[in-house]
Scaffold this motif. Structure first.
Motif, mmCIF file in Angstrom:
data_model
loop_
_atom_site.group_PDB
_atom_site.id
_atom_site.type_symbol
_atom_site.label_atom_id
_atom_site.label_comp_id
_atom_site.label_asym_id
_atom_site.label_seq_id
_atom_site.Cartn_x
_atom_site.Cartn_y
_atom_site.Cartn_z
ATOM 1 N N ILE A 33 18.550 -17.029 1.398
ATOM 2 C CA ILE A 33 17.993 -18.241 0.798
ATOM 3 C C ILE A 33 16.861 -17.787 -0.121
ATOM 4 C CG2 ILE A 33 16.925 -20.478 1.226
ATOM 5 C CD1 ILE A 33 19.782 -20.139 2.364
ATOM 6 N N ALA A 34 16.918 -18.184 -1.394
ATOM 7 C CA ALA A 34 15.998 -17.632 -2.388
ATOM 8 C C ALA A 34 15.275 -18.697 -3.199
ATOM 9 C CB ALA A 34 16.773 -16.722 -3.339
ATOM 10 N N ALA A 35 14.156 -18.241 -3.768
ATOM 11 C CA ALA A 35 13.383 -19.028 -4.729
ATOM 12 C C ALA A 35 13.038 -18.119 -5.895
ATOM 13 C CB ALA A 35 12.101 -19.557 -4.094
ATOM 14 N N VAL A 36 12.901 -18.720 -7.072
ATOM 15 C CA VAL A 36 12.402 -18.006 -8.249
ATOM 16 C C VAL A 36 11.137 -18.724 -8.683
ATOM 17 C CG1 VAL A 36 12.823 -17.379 -10.652
ATOM 18 C CG2 VAL A 36 14.689 -17.263 -9.004
ATOM 19 N N LEU A 37 10.026 -17.995 -8.687
ATOM 20 C CA LEU A 37 8.776 -18.539 -9.217
ATOM 21 C C LEU A 37 8.612 -18.011 -10.635
ATOM 22 C CD1 LEU A 37 6.349 -18.215 -6.175
ATOM 23 C CD2 LEU A 37 7.799 -20.124 -6.855
ATOM 24 N N ILE A 77 12.405 -19.734 2.952
ATOM 25 C CA ILE A 77 13.253 -18.853 2.154
ATOM 26 C C ILE A 77 13.239 -17.460 2.759
ATOM 27 C CG2 ILE A 77 13.046 -20.122 -0.026
ATOM 28 C CD1 ILE A 77 10.828 -18.116 -0.825
ATOM 29 N N ASP A 78 14.247 -16.671 2.387
ATOM 30 C CA ASP A 78 14.315 -15.277 2.811
ATOM 31 C C ASP A 78 13.735 -14.341 1.760
ATOM 32 O OD1 ASP A 78 15.841 -15.853 5.222
ATOM 33 O OD2 ASP A 78 17.543 -16.224 3.875
ATOM 34 N N VAL A 79 13.928 -14.708 0.497
ATOM 35 C CA VAL A 79 13.521 -13.832 -0.603
ATOM 36 C C VAL A 79 12.962 -14.668 -1.750
ATOM 37 C CG1 VAL A 79 15.876 -13.766 -1.549
ATOM 38 C CG2 VAL A 79 14.274 -11.949 -2.136
ATOM 39 N N ALA A 80 11.903 -14.137 -2.366
ATOM 40 C CA ALA A 80 11.305 -14.787 -3.535
ATOM 41 C C ALA A 80 11.290 -13.799 -4.692
ATOM 42 C CB ALA A 80 9.880 -15.243 -3.235
ATOM 43 N N PHE A 81 11.780 -14.258 -5.825
ATOM 44 C CA PHE A 81 11.741 -13.476 -7.053
ATOM 45 C C PHE A 81 10.585 -14.008 -7.885
ATOM 46 C CE2 PHE A 81 15.981 -13.220 -5.435
ATOM 47 C CZ PHE A 81 16.371 -11.914 -5.685
ATOM 48 N N LEU A 82 9.634 -13.129 -8.226
ATOM 49 C CA LEU A 82 8.458 -13.531 -8.979
ATOM 50 C C LEU A 82 8.604 -13.088 -10.425
ATOM 51 C CD1 LEU A 82 5.662 -12.562 -6.413
ATOM 52 C CD2 LEU A 82 7.038 -14.662 -6.548
ATOM 53 N N ALA A 83 8.699 -14.050 -11.318
ATOM 54 C CA ALA A 83 8.804 -13.787 -12.762
ATOM 55 C C ALA A 83 7.577 -14.420 -13.412
ATOM 56 C CB ALA A 83 10.104 -14.374 -13.310
ATOM 57 N N ALA A 133 4.752 -12.380 1.460
ATOM 58 C CA ALA A 133 5.040 -11.242 2.335
ATOM 59 C C ALA A 133 4.443 -11.457 3.720
ATOM 60 C CB ALA A 133 4.514 -9.952 1.711
ATOM 61 N N ALA A 134 3.260 -12.070 3.791
ATOM 62 C CA ALA A 134 2.628 -12.358 5.081
ATOM 63 C C ALA A 134 3.457 -13.345 5.897
ATOM 64 C CB ALA A 134 1.208 -12.897 4.871
ATOM 65 N N ARG A 135 4.256 -14.170 5.217
ATOM 66 C CA ARG A 135 5.145 -15.122 5.895
ATOM 67 C C ARG A 135 6.483 -14.488 6.266
ATOM 68 N NH1 ARG A 135 5.018 -20.335 1.969
ATOM 69 N NH2 ARG A 135 7.206 -20.287 2.546
ATOM 70 N N GLY A 136 6.664 -13.220 5.934
ATOM 71 C CA GLY A 136 7.911 -12.532 6.252
ATOM 72 C C GLY A 136 8.971 -12.647 5.185
ATOM 73 N N VAL A 137 8.593 -13.154 4.011
ATOM 74 C CA VAL A 137 9.529 -13.302 2.905
ATOM 75 C C VAL A 137 9.615 -11.973 2.148
ATOM 76 C CG1 VAL A 137 9.935 -14.505 0.714
ATOM 77 C CG2 VAL A 137 9.012 -15.760 2.683
ATOM 78 N N THR A 138 10.825 -11.560 1.806
ATOM 79 C CA THR A 138 11.000 -10.397 0.943
ATOM 80 C C THR A 138 10.622 -10.802 -0.476
ATOM 81 O OG1 THR A 138 12.781 -9.541 2.317
ATOM 82 C CG2 THR A 138 12.673 -8.729 0.044
ATOM 83 N N VAL A 139 9.782 -9.999 -1.120
ATOM 84 C CA VAL A 139 9.278 -10.325 -2.449
ATOM 85 C C VAL A 139 9.799 -9.310 -3.454
ATOM 86 C CG1 VAL A 139 7.204 -10.583 -3.873
ATOM 87 C CG2 VAL A 139 7.199 -11.377 -1.497
ATOM 88 N N VAL A 140 10.389 -9.818 -4.532
ATOM 89 C CA VAL A 140 10.831 -8.985 -5.648
ATOM 90 C C VAL A 140 9.996 -9.413 -6.852
ATOM 91 C CG1 VAL A 140 12.756 -8.307 -7.128
ATOM 92 C CG2 VAL A 140 13.167 -8.858 -4.708
ATOM 93 N N ASP A 141 9.081 -8.542 -7.273
ATOM 94 C CA ASP A 141 8.178 -8.855 -8.381
ATOM 95 C C ASP A 141 8.695 -8.198 -9.647
ATOM 96 O OD1 ASP A 141 6.013 -9.614 -9.946
ATOM 97 O OD2 ASP A 141 4.734 -7.996 -9.207
ATOM 98 N N LEU A 142 8.998 -9.015 -10.659
ATOM 99 C CA LEU A 142 9.467 -8.475 -11.925
ATOM 100 C C LEU A 142 8.319 -8.011 -12.808
ATOM 101 C CD1 LEU A 142 11.730 -11.028 -11.301
ATOM 102 C CD2 LEU A 142 12.730 -9.554 -13.028
ATOM 103 N N GLY A 143 7.101 -8.317 -12.424
ATOM 104 C CA GLY A 143 5.930 -7.918 -13.199
ATOM 105 C C GLY A 143 5.411 -6.573 -12.735
ATOM 106 N N SER A 144 4.174 -6.324 -13.068
ATOM 107 C CA SER A 144 3.590 -5.007 -12.782
ATOM 108 C C SER A 144 2.585 -5.034 -11.645
ATOM 109 C CB SER A 144 2.903 -4.481 -14.043
ATOM 110 O OG SER A 144 1.848 -5.370 -14.420
ATOM 111 N N ASP A 145 2.383 -6.164 -10.995
ATOM 112 C CA ASP A 145 1.319 -6.273 -10.003
ATOM 113 C C ASP A 145 1.474 -5.320 -8.822
ATOM 114 O OD1 ASP A 145 0.618 -8.294 -11.714
ATOM 115 O OD2 ASP A 145 0.189 -9.739 -10.129
ATOM 116 N N PHE A 146 2.695 -4.981 -8.455
ATOM 117 C CA PHE A 146 2.908 -4.146 -7.281
ATOM 118 C C PHE A 146 3.509 -2.782 -7.619
ATOM 119 C CE2 PHE A 146 2.843 -8.484 -5.662
ATOM 120 C CZ PHE A 146 1.914 -8.354 -4.646
ATOM 121 N N ARG A 147 3.350 -2.361 -8.842
ATOM 122 C CA ARG A 147 3.883 -1.041 -9.208
ATOM 123 C C ARG A 147 3.077 0.061 -8.545
ATOM 124 N NH1 ARG A 147 4.975 -2.053 -15.566
ATOM 125 N NH2 ARG A 147 6.774 -3.407 -15.255
#
Length: 112
Positions: A4-8, A68-74, A88-102
């Motif tokens: 189950i996913a979300a796109v922000l 949700i299970d996964v969130a895509f951050l754009a 992430a603190a809620r246990g959601v897998t986070v996929v960040d398309l930006g540079s914040d977590f490089r």
């Protein structure tokens, strides 16, 4: 049923591309399209080329997200760290398309 996913940031270019890719993925169920300033508008208003344009853009606030299970951050540069850490603190897998977590150094990469 898949993930189950979300796109922000779904109203921006990168967010639209993520929506397009997820819509074609058989194992991901996209249930929330988050947009800050365009919340309340239809997907077709910002991405007329995408199918199911009658979907409504919702809030980009992580407190308003359904389960949700996964969130895509754009999101814009520098805007992903707060929401990403909260999710992430809620246990959601986070996929960040930006540079914040490089990973900026080899040591940080090895520690991860």
């Amino acid at each position: 049923m898949g993930q189950i996913a979300a796109v922000l940031g779904a109203s921006g270019y990168a967010g639209g591309e993520v929506v397009r890719l997820i819509d074609d993925h058989p194992a991901i169920d996209l249930i929330h399209l988050g947009a800050h300033s365009r919340a309340g508008e239809s997907l077709a208003a910002v991405h007329p080329h995408l199918p199911d344009g009658d979907r409504i853009l919702g809030s980009g606030d992580v407190d308003d997200l359904p389960d949700i299970d996964v969130a895509f951050l754009a999101l814009p540069h520098g805007a992903s760290a707060g929401p990403g850490l909260a999710l992430a603190a809620r246990g959601v897998t986070v996929v960040d398309l930006g540079s914040d977590f490089r990973m900026d150094t080899p040591e940080r990469y090895e520690a991860a």
